[in-house]
Scaffold this active site. Structure first.
Site, PDB file in Angstrom:
ATOM      1  N   ASP A  67       0.832  -1.207   0.000  1.00 55.91           N
ATOM      2  CA  ASP A  67       0.000   0.000   0.000  1.00 55.91           C
ATOM      3  C   ASP A  67       0.864   1.254   0.000  1.00 55.91           C
ATOM      4  O   ASP A  67       0.540   2.245  -0.663  1.00 55.91           O
ATOM      5  CB  ASP A  67      -0.922   0.013   1.222  1.00 55.91           C
ATOM      6  CG  ASP A  67      -2.121  -0.901   1.058  1.00 55.91           C
ATOM      7  OD1 ASP A  67      -2.647  -0.988  -0.068  1.00 55.91           O
ATOM      8  OD2 ASP A  67      -2.544  -1.520   2.043  1.00 55.91           O
ATOM      9  N   GLU A  98      -4.947   4.496  -0.833  1.00 57.75           N
ATOM     10  CA  GLU A  98      -3.871   3.562  -0.495  1.00 57.75           C
ATOM     11  C   GLU A  98      -3.218   3.959   0.828  1.00 57.75           C
ATOM     12  O   GLU A  98      -2.814   3.094   1.618  1.00 57.75           O
ATOM     13  CB  GLU A  98      -2.825   3.507  -1.613  1.00 57.75           C
ATOM     14  CG  GLU A  98      -3.336   2.973  -2.948  1.00 57.75           C
ATOM     15  CD  GLU A  98      -3.741   1.508  -2.918  1.00 57.75           C
ATOM     16  OE1 GLU A  98      -3.493   0.833  -1.900  1.00 57.75           O
ATOM     17  OE2 GLU A  98      -4.299   1.030  -3.920  1.00 57.75           O
ATOM     18  N   HIS A 101      -5.503   2.717   3.463  1.00 57.52           N
ATOM     19  CA  HIS A 101      -5.325   1.274   3.651  1.00 57.52           C
ATOM     20  C   HIS A 101      -4.118   0.990   4.542  1.00 57.52           C
ATOM     21  O   HIS A 101      -4.194   0.167   5.464  1.00 57.52           O
ATOM     22  CB  HIS A 101      -5.128   0.578   2.298  1.00 57.52           C
ATOM     23  CG  HIS A 101      -6.287   0.724   1.378  1.00 57.52           C
ATOM     24  ND1 HIS A 101      -6.226   0.370   0.040  1.00 57.52           N
ATOM     25  CD2 HIS A 101      -7.550   1.190   1.565  1.00 57.52           C
ATOM     26  CE1 HIS A 101      -7.387   0.613  -0.538  1.00 57.52           C
ATOM     27  NE2 HIS A 101      -8.201   1.114   0.372  1.00 57.52           N
ATOM     28  N   TYR A 105      -3.970  -0.897   8.678  1.00 56.78           N
ATOM     29  CA  TYR A 105      -3.233  -1.997   9.297  1.00 56.78           C
ATOM     30  C   TYR A 105      -2.613  -1.556  10.619  1.00 56.78           C
ATOM     31  O   TYR A 105      -2.556  -2.339  11.576  1.00 56.78           O
ATOM     32  CB  TYR A 105      -2.175  -2.530   8.331  1.00 56.78           C
ATOM     33  CG  TYR A 105      -2.784  -3.129   7.090  1.00 56.78           C
ATOM     34  CD1 TYR A 105      -3.617  -4.243   7.170  1.00 56.78           C
ATOM     35  CD2 TYR A 105      -2.575  -2.563   5.834  1.00 56.78           C
ATOM     36  CE1 TYR A 105      -4.202  -4.784   6.040  1.00 56.78           C
ATOM     37  CE2 TYR A 105      -3.162  -3.097   4.695  1.00 56.78           C
ATOM     38  CZ  TYR A 105      -3.977  -4.202   4.809  1.00 56.78           C
ATOM     39  OH  TYR A 105      -4.571  -4.734   3.691  1.00 56.78           O
ATOM     40  N   GLU A 158      -2.485  -4.250  -7.807  1.00 54.01           N
ATOM     41  CA  GLU A 158      -3.824  -4.064  -7.247  1.00 54.01           C
ATOM     42  C   GLU A 158      -4.651  -5.349  -7.259  1.00 54.01           C
ATOM     43  O   GLU A 158      -5.397  -5.622  -6.308  1.00 54.01           O
ATOM     44  CB  GLU A 158      -4.579  -2.988  -8.045  1.00 54.01           C
ATOM     45  CG  GLU A 158      -3.949  -1.607  -8.042  1.00 54.01           C
ATOM     46  CD  GLU A 158      -4.346  -0.791  -6.826  1.00 54.01           C
ATOM     47  OE1 GLU A 158      -4.907  -1.378  -5.884  1.00 54.01           O
ATOM     48  OE2 GLU A 158      -4.103   0.426  -6.823  1.00 54.01           O
ATOM     49  N   GLU A 192      -9.590  -1.937  -3.876  1.00 57.59           N
ATOM     50  CA  GLU A 192      -8.586  -2.459  -4.802  1.00 57.59           C
ATOM     51  C   GLU A 192      -9.239  -3.009  -6.070  1.00 57.59           C
ATOM     52  O   GLU A 192      -8.667  -2.922  -7.163  1.00 57.59           O
ATOM     53  CB  GLU A 192      -7.737  -3.546  -4.136  1.00 57.59           C
ATOM     54  CG  GLU A 192      -7.042  -3.150  -2.829  1.00 57.59           C
ATOM     55  CD  GLU A 192      -6.035  -2.031  -2.958  1.00 57.59           C
ATOM     56  OE1 GLU A 192      -5.960  -1.395  -4.026  1.00 57.59           O
ATOM     57  OE2 GLU A 192      -5.316  -1.784  -1.976  1.00 57.59           O
ATOM     58  N   HIS A 195      -9.851  -0.023  -8.198  1.00 63.24           N
ATOM     59  CA  HIS A 195      -8.573   0.490  -8.699  1.00 63.24           C
ATOM     60  C   HIS A 195      -8.061  -0.359  -9.869  1.00 63.24           C
ATOM     61  O   HIS A 195      -7.665   0.170 -10.913  1.00 63.24           O
ATOM     62  CB  HIS A 195      -7.520   0.486  -7.591  1.00 63.24           C
ATOM     63  CG  HIS A 195      -7.853   1.358  -6.422  1.00 63.24           C
ATOM     64  ND1 HIS A 195      -7.072   1.388  -5.275  1.00 63.24           N
ATOM     65  CD2 HIS A 195      -8.869   2.231  -6.205  1.00 63.24           C
ATOM     66  CE1 HIS A 195      -7.608   2.246  -4.415  1.00 63.24           C
ATOM     67  NE2 HIS A 195      -8.696   2.758  -4.952  1.00 63.24           N
TER      68      HIS A 195
END
Length: 319
Positions: A67, A98, A101, A105, A158, A192, A195
Protein backbone atom coordinates in the site's frame (compact mmCIF):
# COMPACT_ATOMS: atom_id res chain seq x y z
CA UNK A 1 8.77 35.97 -16.96
CA UNK A 2 6.44 33.76 -18.98
CA UNK A 3 3.95 31.86 -16.86
CA UNK A 4 2.80 28.35 -17.72
CA UNK A 5 -0.93 28.09 -18.26
CA UNK A 6 -2.79 25.98 -15.72
CA UNK A 7 -6.19 24.66 -16.74
CA UNK A 8 -8.90 24.27 -14.12
CA UNK A 9 -10.62 20.91 -14.12
CA UNK A 10 -14.23 21.10 -15.32
CA UNK A 11 -16.40 18.21 -14.15
CA UNK A 12 -19.27 19.53 -16.29
CA UNK A 13 -17.31 18.74 -19.45
CA UNK A 14 -16.20 15.13 -19.43
CA UNK A 15 -14.69 13.32 -22.39
CA UNK A 16 -14.72 9.88 -20.76
CA UNK A 17 -17.80 9.00 -18.71
CA UNK A 18 -15.83 6.25 -16.98
CA UNK A 19 -13.87 8.91 -15.08
CA UNK A 20 -17.00 10.31 -13.45
CA UNK A 21 -18.46 6.84 -12.87
CA UNK A 22 -15.36 5.65 -11.03
CA UNK A 23 -14.94 8.95 -9.16
CA UNK A 24 -18.51 8.62 -7.87
CA UNK A 25 -17.97 5.00 -6.90
CA UNK A 26 -14.76 5.75 -5.02
CA UNK A 27 -16.11 8.78 -3.19
CA UNK A 28 -19.35 7.04 -2.24
CA UNK A 29 -17.26 4.14 -0.94
CA UNK A 30 -15.12 6.41 1.24
CA UNK A 31 -14.36 5.04 4.70
CA UNK A 32 -11.89 5.34 7.55
CA UNK A 33 -10.57 2.58 9.82
CA UNK A 34 -11.54 4.47 12.96
CA UNK A 35 -15.18 3.70 12.19
CA UNK A 36 -14.67 -0.09 12.31
CA UNK A 37 -14.97 -1.51 15.88
CA UNK A 38 -11.76 -3.54 15.78
CA UNK A 39 -11.67 -3.84 19.56
CA UNK A 40 -14.53 -6.33 19.30
CA UNK A 41 -11.93 -8.75 17.88
CA UNK A 42 -9.72 -8.73 20.98
CA UNK A 43 -11.29 -11.89 22.48
CA UNK A 44 -10.92 -13.75 19.16
CA UNK A 45 -7.32 -12.53 18.78
CA UNK A 46 -6.46 -14.02 22.14
CA UNK A 47 -7.71 -17.44 21.00
CA UNK A 48 -5.24 -17.56 18.08
CA UNK A 49 -2.04 -19.53 18.49
CA UNK A 50 1.29 -17.72 18.65
CA UNK A 51 2.00 -18.94 15.11
CA UNK A 52 -1.32 -17.58 13.85
CA UNK A 53 -0.78 -14.23 15.53
CA UNK A 54 2.71 -13.88 14.09
CA UNK A 55 1.46 -14.89 10.64
CA UNK A 56 -1.32 -12.31 10.81
CA UNK A 57 1.08 -9.52 11.73
CA UNK A 58 3.49 -10.50 8.95
CA UNK A 59 0.66 -10.66 6.43
CA UNK A 60 -0.47 -7.18 7.40
CA UNK A 61 3.02 -5.64 7.36
CA UNK A 62 3.49 -7.09 3.87
CA UNK A 63 0.22 -5.54 2.75
CA UNK A 64 1.21 -2.24 4.36
CA UNK A 65 4.43 -2.26 2.35
CA UNK A 66 2.53 -2.70 -0.93
CA UNK A 67 0.00 0.00 0.00
CA UNK A 68 2.86 2.36 0.80
CA UNK A 69 4.44 1.64 -2.58
CA UNK A 70 1.17 2.30 -4.38
CA UNK A 71 0.44 5.47 -2.40
CA UNK A 72 3.88 7.08 -2.66
CA UNK A 73 5.12 5.90 -6.07
CA UNK A 74 2.53 3.84 -7.96
CA UNK A 75 -0.56 5.99 -8.44
CA UNK A 76 1.44 9.25 -8.69
CA UNK A 77 3.60 7.72 -11.44
CA UNK A 78 0.48 7.18 -13.57
CA UNK A 79 -0.68 10.81 -13.40
CA UNK A 80 1.67 12.35 -16.00
CA UNK A 81 0.27 9.96 -18.63
CA UNK A 82 -3.41 10.55 -17.82
CA UNK A 83 -5.64 11.02 -20.86
CA UNK A 84 -7.92 13.51 -19.09
CA UNK A 85 -7.72 15.84 -16.06
CA UNK A 86 -10.53 13.79 -14.56
CA UNK A 87 -8.35 10.69 -14.77
CA UNK A 88 -5.70 12.58 -12.80
CA UNK A 89 -8.32 13.36 -10.16
CA UNK A 90 -9.33 9.71 -9.91
CA UNK A 91 -5.68 8.68 -9.57
CA UNK A 92 -5.21 11.20 -6.77
CA UNK A 93 -8.17 9.59 -4.98
CA UNK A 94 -6.62 6.16 -5.51
CA UNK A 95 -3.33 7.39 -4.08
CA UNK A 96 -5.04 8.79 -0.99
CA UNK A 97 -7.05 5.63 -0.34
CA UNK A 98 -3.87 3.56 -0.49
CA UNK A 99 -2.62 5.72 2.38
CA UNK A 100 -5.88 4.98 4.23
CA UNK A 101 -5.32 1.27 3.65
CA UNK A 102 -1.80 1.46 5.07
CA UNK A 103 -3.15 3.41 8.05
CA UNK A 104 -5.78 0.71 8.59
CA UNK A 105 -3.23 -2.00 9.30
CA UNK A 106 -1.67 0.21 11.95
CA UNK A 107 -5.14 0.52 13.50
CA UNK A 108 -5.37 -3.27 13.65
CA UNK A 109 -1.92 -3.50 15.23
CA UNK A 110 -2.57 -0.85 17.87
CA UNK A 111 -5.86 -2.51 18.80
CA UNK A 112 -4.91 -6.19 18.89
CA UNK A 113 -1.14 -6.55 19.17
CA UNK A 114 1.82 -5.93 21.45
CA UNK A 115 4.21 -3.23 20.21
CA UNK A 116 7.26 -5.49 20.39
CA UNK A 117 5.53 -8.10 18.23
CA UNK A 118 4.52 -5.50 15.65
CA UNK A 119 8.07 -4.12 15.56
CA UNK A 120 9.35 -7.64 14.92
CA UNK A 121 6.89 -8.04 12.04
CA UNK A 122 8.03 -4.77 10.46
CA UNK A 123 11.65 -5.86 10.79
CA UNK A 124 10.71 -9.15 9.13
CA UNK A 125 9.10 -7.30 6.20
CA UNK A 126 12.32 -5.42 5.54
CA UNK A 127 14.39 -8.61 5.56
CA UNK A 128 12.07 -10.98 3.71
CA UNK A 129 13.60 -11.45 0.26
CA UNK A 130 10.46 -12.39 -1.78
CA UNK A 131 8.47 -9.50 -0.27
CA UNK A 132 11.20 -7.00 -1.05
CA UNK A 133 11.70 -8.57 -4.47
CA UNK A 134 8.09 -8.09 -5.59
CA UNK A 135 8.15 -4.47 -4.43
CA UNK A 136 11.38 -3.92 -6.38
CA UNK A 137 9.97 -5.53 -9.54
CA UNK A 138 6.91 -3.28 -9.49
CA UNK A 139 8.87 -0.17 -8.53
CA UNK A 140 11.29 -0.76 -11.41
CA UNK A 141 8.44 -0.36 -13.90
CA UNK A 142 6.88 2.58 -12.06
CA UNK A 143 10.20 4.40 -12.42
CA UNK A 144 10.51 3.46 -16.10
CA UNK A 145 9.44 5.57 -19.06
CA UNK A 146 6.76 3.34 -20.61
CA UNK A 147 3.29 4.47 -19.46
CA UNK A 148 1.58 1.26 -20.54
CA UNK A 149 4.05 -0.96 -18.70
CA UNK A 150 3.41 1.16 -15.61
CA UNK A 151 -0.30 0.40 -15.92
CA UNK A 152 0.36 -3.32 -16.32
CA UNK A 153 2.51 -3.32 -13.19
CA UNK A 154 -0.14 -1.35 -11.30
CA UNK A 155 -2.95 -3.74 -12.24
CA UNK A 156 -0.85 -6.71 -11.15
CA UNK A 157 -0.20 -5.04 -7.81
CA UNK A 158 -3.82 -4.06 -7.25
CA UNK A 159 -5.47 -7.22 -8.55
CA UNK A 160 -2.92 -9.96 -7.83
CA UNK A 161 -0.09 -9.28 -5.38
CA UNK A 162 -2.27 -8.28 -2.44
CA UNK A 163 -4.13 -11.57 -2.40
CA UNK A 164 -1.57 -13.85 -0.78
CA UNK A 165 -2.19 -11.63 2.23
CA UNK A 166 -5.94 -11.08 1.82
CA UNK A 167 -6.49 -14.85 1.96
CA UNK A 168 -5.72 -15.09 5.69
CA UNK A 169 -8.37 -12.73 7.14
CA UNK A 170 -10.94 -14.27 4.81
CA UNK A 171 -9.98 -17.71 6.12
CA UNK A 172 -10.34 -16.59 9.73
CA UNK A 173 -13.64 -14.87 8.92
CA UNK A 174 -15.02 -18.06 7.39
CA UNK A 175 -14.45 -19.65 10.79
CA UNK A 176 -15.98 -16.83 12.78
CA UNK A 177 -12.66 -15.32 13.90
CA UNK A 178 -11.55 -11.67 13.64
CA UNK A 179 -14.80 -10.79 11.91
CA UNK A 180 -14.51 -7.03 12.36
CA UNK A 181 -10.96 -7.11 11.03
CA UNK A 182 -12.34 -9.03 8.05
CA UNK A 183 -14.90 -6.27 7.52
CA UNK A 184 -12.10 -3.74 7.30
CA UNK A 185 -10.19 -5.95 4.86
CA UNK A 186 -13.32 -6.25 2.71
CA UNK A 187 -13.44 -2.46 2.50
CA UNK A 188 -9.85 -2.52 1.27
CA UNK A 189 -10.59 -5.32 -1.21
CA UNK A 190 -13.57 -3.37 -2.52
CA UNK A 191 -11.31 -0.38 -3.19
CA UNK A 192 -8.59 -2.46 -4.80
CA UNK A 193 -11.14 -4.09 -7.10
CA UNK A 194 -12.19 -0.66 -8.41
CA UNK A 195 -8.57 0.49 -8.70
CA UNK A 196 -7.54 -2.56 -10.72
CA UNK A 197 -10.61 -2.32 -12.96
CA UNK A 198 -10.12 1.39 -13.67
CA UNK A 199 -6.40 1.26 -14.38
CA UNK A 200 -6.99 -1.79 -16.60
CA UNK A 201 -9.70 0.12 -18.44
CA UNK A 202 -7.32 3.03 -19.05
CA UNK A 203 -4.71 0.57 -20.27
CA UNK A 204 -7.15 -0.79 -22.83
CA UNK A 205 -8.10 2.73 -23.94
CA UNK A 206 -4.43 3.53 -24.56
CA UNK A 207 -3.96 0.27 -26.43
CA UNK A 208 -6.42 1.49 -29.07
CA UNK A 209 -3.90 4.15 -30.11
CA UNK A 210 -0.91 1.93 -30.83
CA UNK A 211 0.02 -0.50 -33.61
CA UNK A 212 -0.81 -4.19 -33.64
CA UNK A 213 2.88 -5.01 -33.26
CA UNK A 214 3.15 -2.84 -30.15
CA UNK A 215 0.05 -4.50 -28.72
CA UNK A 216 1.54 -7.94 -29.19
CA UNK A 217 4.79 -6.81 -27.59
CA UNK A 218 2.93 -5.45 -24.55
CA UNK A 219 0.86 -8.60 -24.21
CA UNK A 220 4.03 -10.69 -24.19
CA UNK A 221 5.53 -8.34 -21.62
CA UNK A 222 2.42 -8.61 -19.43
CA UNK A 223 2.42 -12.41 -19.38
CA UNK A 224 6.17 -12.57 -18.77
CA UNK A 225 5.87 -10.10 -15.89
CA UNK A 226 2.97 -12.01 -14.39
CA UNK A 227 4.92 -15.27 -14.48
CA UNK A 228 7.92 -13.56 -12.86
CA UNK A 229 5.70 -12.19 -10.10
CA UNK A 230 3.87 -15.51 -9.74
CA UNK A 231 7.09 -17.48 -9.26
CA UNK A 232 8.19 -14.98 -6.63
CA UNK A 233 4.76 -15.10 -4.99
CA UNK A 234 4.97 -18.88 -4.66
CA UNK A 235 8.21 -18.46 -2.74
CA UNK A 236 6.67 -15.71 -0.60
CA UNK A 237 3.65 -17.88 0.17
CA UNK A 238 5.83 -20.86 1.12
CA UNK A 239 7.85 -18.71 3.51
CA UNK A 240 4.87 -16.84 4.94
CA UNK A 241 2.67 -19.88 5.54
CA UNK A 242 5.50 -22.33 6.30
CA UNK A 243 4.19 -23.31 9.74
CA UNK A 244 0.61 -23.86 8.55
CA UNK A 245 -1.12 -26.35 6.21
CA UNK A 246 -2.63 -23.52 4.13
CA UNK A 247 -0.02 -22.74 1.45
CA UNK A 248 -1.69 -24.79 -1.30
CA UNK A 249 -5.04 -23.07 -0.73
CA UNK A 250 -3.33 -19.68 -0.90
CA UNK A 251 -1.64 -20.64 -4.18
CA UNK A 252 -5.00 -21.53 -5.74
CA UNK A 253 -6.26 -18.11 -4.62
CA UNK A 254 -3.24 -16.54 -6.31
CA UNK A 255 -4.04 -18.23 -9.62
CA UNK A 256 -7.68 -17.16 -9.33
CA UNK A 257 -6.72 -13.52 -8.86
CA UNK A 258 -3.92 -13.60 -11.45
CA UNK A 259 -6.56 -14.54 -14.00
CA UNK A 260 -8.72 -11.65 -12.81
CA UNK A 261 -5.80 -9.26 -13.18
CA UNK A 262 -5.30 -10.38 -16.78
CA UNK A 263 -9.01 -9.89 -17.44
CA UNK A 264 -8.71 -6.31 -16.17
CA UNK A 265 -6.08 -5.76 -18.87
CA UNK A 266 -8.32 -7.32 -21.51
CA UNK A 267 -6.42 -10.62 -21.75
CA UNK A 268 -7.43 -14.25 -21.47
CA UNK A 269 -6.77 -16.21 -18.25
CA UNK A 270 -3.38 -17.86 -17.89
CA UNK A 271 -4.08 -20.51 -15.27
CA UNK A 272 -6.48 -23.41 -15.93
CA UNK A 273 -9.60 -23.74 -13.81
CA UNK A 274 -8.23 -26.65 -11.78
CA UNK A 275 -5.29 -24.50 -10.60
CA UNK A 276 -7.58 -21.59 -9.71
CA UNK A 277 -10.19 -23.55 -7.76
CA UNK A 278 -10.67 -21.57 -4.56
CA UNK A 279 -12.16 -23.00 -1.39
CA UNK A 280 -15.88 -22.01 -1.46
CA UNK A 281 -15.61 -20.82 2.15
CA UNK A 282 -13.07 -18.19 1.07
CA UNK A 283 -15.25 -17.01 -1.80
CA UNK A 284 -18.21 -16.80 0.56
CA UNK A 285 -16.14 -14.72 2.98
CA UNK A 286 -15.26 -12.36 0.13
CA UNK A 287 -18.93 -11.88 -0.68
CA UNK A 288 -20.55 -8.50 -0.04
CA UNK A 289 -23.17 -10.40 1.96
CA UNK A 290 -20.75 -12.19 4.28
CA UNK A 291 -21.95 -12.75 7.80
CA UNK A 292 -20.42 -9.63 9.32
CA UNK A 293 -23.59 -7.68 8.42
CA UNK A 294 -21.64 -5.27 6.25
CA UNK A 295 -23.23 -3.27 3.45
CA UNK A 296 -20.29 -3.78 1.08
CA UNK A 297 -21.25 -1.14 -1.45
CA UNK A 298 -22.42 1.74 0.72
CA UNK A 299 -19.76 1.40 3.39
CA UNK A 300 -22.44 1.21 6.04
CA UNK A 301 -23.54 -1.64 8.23
CA UNK A 302 -23.27 -2.90 11.76
CA UNK A 303 -19.49 -3.12 11.55
CA UNK A 304 -18.98 0.36 10.14
CA UNK A 305 -20.09 2.80 12.79
CA UNK A 306 -21.33 6.21 11.70
CA UNK A 307 -22.90 8.59 14.19
CA UNK A 308 -26.40 9.86 13.39
CA UNK A 309 -27.83 13.10 14.73
CA UNK A 310 -31.36 12.89 16.12
CA UNK A 311 -33.28 15.93 17.29
CA UNK A 312 -34.52 15.69 20.87
CA UNK A 313 -36.97 17.53 23.09
CA UNK A 314 -36.48 18.48 26.74
CA UNK A 315 -38.84 15.76 27.89
CA UNK A 316 -36.70 13.11 26.19
CA UNK A 317 -34.21 13.57 29.00
CA UNK A 318 -36.68 12.97 31.82
CA UNK A 319 -35.76 9.43 32.82
Amino acid sequence: MKLSRISAINWNKISDDKDLEVWNRLTSNFWLPEKVPLSNDIPAWQTLTVVEQQLTMRVFTGLTLLDTLQNVIGAPSLMPDALTPHEEAVLSNISFMEAVHARSYSSIFSTLCQTKDVDAAYAWSEENAPLQRKAQIIQQHYRGDDPLKKKIASVFLESFLFYSGFWLPMYFSSRGKLTNTADLIRLIIRDEAVHGYYIGYKYQKNMEKISLGQREELKSFAFDLLLELYDNELQYTDELYAETPWADDVKAFLCYNANKALMNLGYEPLFPAEMAEVNPAILAALSPNADENHDFFSGSGSSYVMGKAVETEDEDWNF
